[in-house]
Design an enzyme around this catalytic site. Sequence first.
Site, PDB file in Angstrom:
ATOM      1  N   PRO A  81       0.830  -1.214   0.000  1.00  0.00           N
ATOM      2  CA  PRO A  81       0.000   0.000   0.000  1.00  0.00           C
ATOM      3  C   PRO A  81       0.860   1.258   0.000  1.00  0.00           C
ATOM      4  O   PRO A  81       1.779   1.402   0.813  1.00  0.00           O
ATOM      5  CB  PRO A  81      -0.794  -0.142   1.300  1.00  0.00           C
ATOM      6  N   CYS A  82       0.538   2.155  -0.944  1.00  0.00           N
ATOM      7  CA  CYS A  82       1.418   3.299  -1.169  1.00  0.00           C
ATOM      8  C   CYS A  82       1.010   4.538  -0.377  1.00  0.00           C
ATOM      9  O   CYS A  82       1.776   5.501  -0.311  1.00  0.00           O
ATOM     10  CB  CYS A  82       1.432   3.649  -2.656  1.00  0.00           C
ATOM     11  N   GLN A  83      -0.180   4.552   0.224  1.00  0.00           N
ATOM     12  CA  GLN A  83      -0.659   5.771   0.869  1.00  0.00           C
ATOM     13  C   GLN A  83       0.308   6.334   1.918  1.00  0.00           C
ATOM     14  O   GLN A  83       0.453   7.549   2.020  1.00  0.00           O
ATOM     15  CB  GLN A  83      -2.032   5.537   1.496  1.00  0.00           C
ATOM     16  N   PHE A  85       3.368   6.636   1.821  1.00  0.00           N
ATOM     17  CA  PHE A  85       4.503   7.317   1.209  1.00  0.00           C
ATOM     18  C   PHE A  85       4.095   8.173   0.015  1.00  0.00           C
ATOM     19  O   PHE A  85       4.940   8.785  -0.635  1.00  0.00           O
ATOM     20  CB  PHE A  85       5.542   6.281   0.756  1.00  0.00           C
ATOM     21  N   SER A  86       2.801   8.226  -0.299  1.00  0.00           N
ATOM     22  CA  SER A  86       2.326   8.965  -1.465  1.00  0.00           C
ATOM     23  C   SER A  86       2.519  10.460  -1.293  1.00  0.00           C
ATOM     24  O   SER A  86       2.351  11.016  -0.208  1.00  0.00           O
ATOM     25  CB  SER A  86       0.843   8.660  -1.696  1.00  0.00           C
TER      26      SER A  86
END
Length: 407
Positions: A81-83, A85-86
């Site tokens: 899940p990228c949130q 580090f987004s």
Amino acid sequence: MNSIELFTGAGGLALGTHQAGFRHRGLVEWDEDACDTLRNNASANSVPGIQHWRIHHTDIRLLSFDMFGNGDVDLVAGGAPCQPFSLGGKHRAQDDARNMFPEFVRAVRELQPRAFILENVKGLLRASFQNYFEYIKLHLTYPTITKKRTEEWPEHRTRLEDVHTRGRFQGVKYNVVTQLLNSANYGVPQQRERVFIVGFRADTGLEWHFPEPTHSEDALIWDKQVTGEYWKRHGVRQPASSKAFALSGVRMRDLENGQPIPTKPWVTIRDAIADMPEPRVDRDAKGFANHKLMPGAKVYPGHTGSPLDMPSKTLKAGVHGVPGGENMISFDDGSVRYLTVREAARVQTFPDSWRFEGAWSEVMRQLGNAVPVGLAAVVARSVASKLKSSDGKEPSPTDEQRSAPAQ
């Protein structure tokens, strides 16, 4: 070759690794709508060979990897899940409850595949995350050196650095490389930059590097501004007022010396959707599932759409606004409209046979979180080719390596 897919989402990376020849022994995903997308496509065999996919709808933190066997997995792949580090998220990084990098490391530690592919957002390279990014790479290099119960990650990183600089380690080790890739440079009609972390188990003795780009903006500019081939291909009159783009100085010198541009042109939105009918609000176009117009598109700060004759901007998942808010086409007359789900899927290089489940906003979220299938396939094919070249040549980890104590 067998593989395990983690954080599978709508299946972008899973399809790319499947196209590369990996056979998935399991796909892990916690989101219900994404699981429905995966299950329904597997049941319909939307892409040949996926009818036997086993989808595990679960929180990965509760999953035991023993069920996939020991020593039978060649590749572990996933887009954590990228949130956390987004660039558009809250930037909590390692302190975010959605940070699943430790679970990916656990999968590598327990399954000890010959290789792994991990994908994430460009934001992971931000200066404020640099220390944690280096920690991720070290932990993937030495996955069996686990974090102690009372230990914070900076302390664990220090122990990993000690082992790494000492240069002597008898346990399972991976040779890890990272690179920021722009999807457009590999034939995807989208300027989507993603960090790839790829590792090969050290005992394989394999040498590997990231694939070289096959497409470029220079080649697209040449087709548009010099030869006009782009406009001829689409049967469109070359705009007299089209913006002039400058080729790089290096490329101009090459052209002046008679050297052709070695890459293909970037693929544009027009290229990607040229054979599709105009979408309608009331129903899908015949022969195109998920191709229905969502009304209400408008321009506002930070959401201006993507020019039709360029690759799309990065599709967004809606963490920082309404899902699909930036996922619009911008036309020369100043008008905009939302990409349909099918058009967005083409921008992400999903096959037309791939159907998405859920409400429009949910599906756009699935697409915004996905790895472009085409980019995933390029990286996975390169990894697969290297693994196939060594089949039967390298030993599996010894029992001594597998059981090497944590340090």
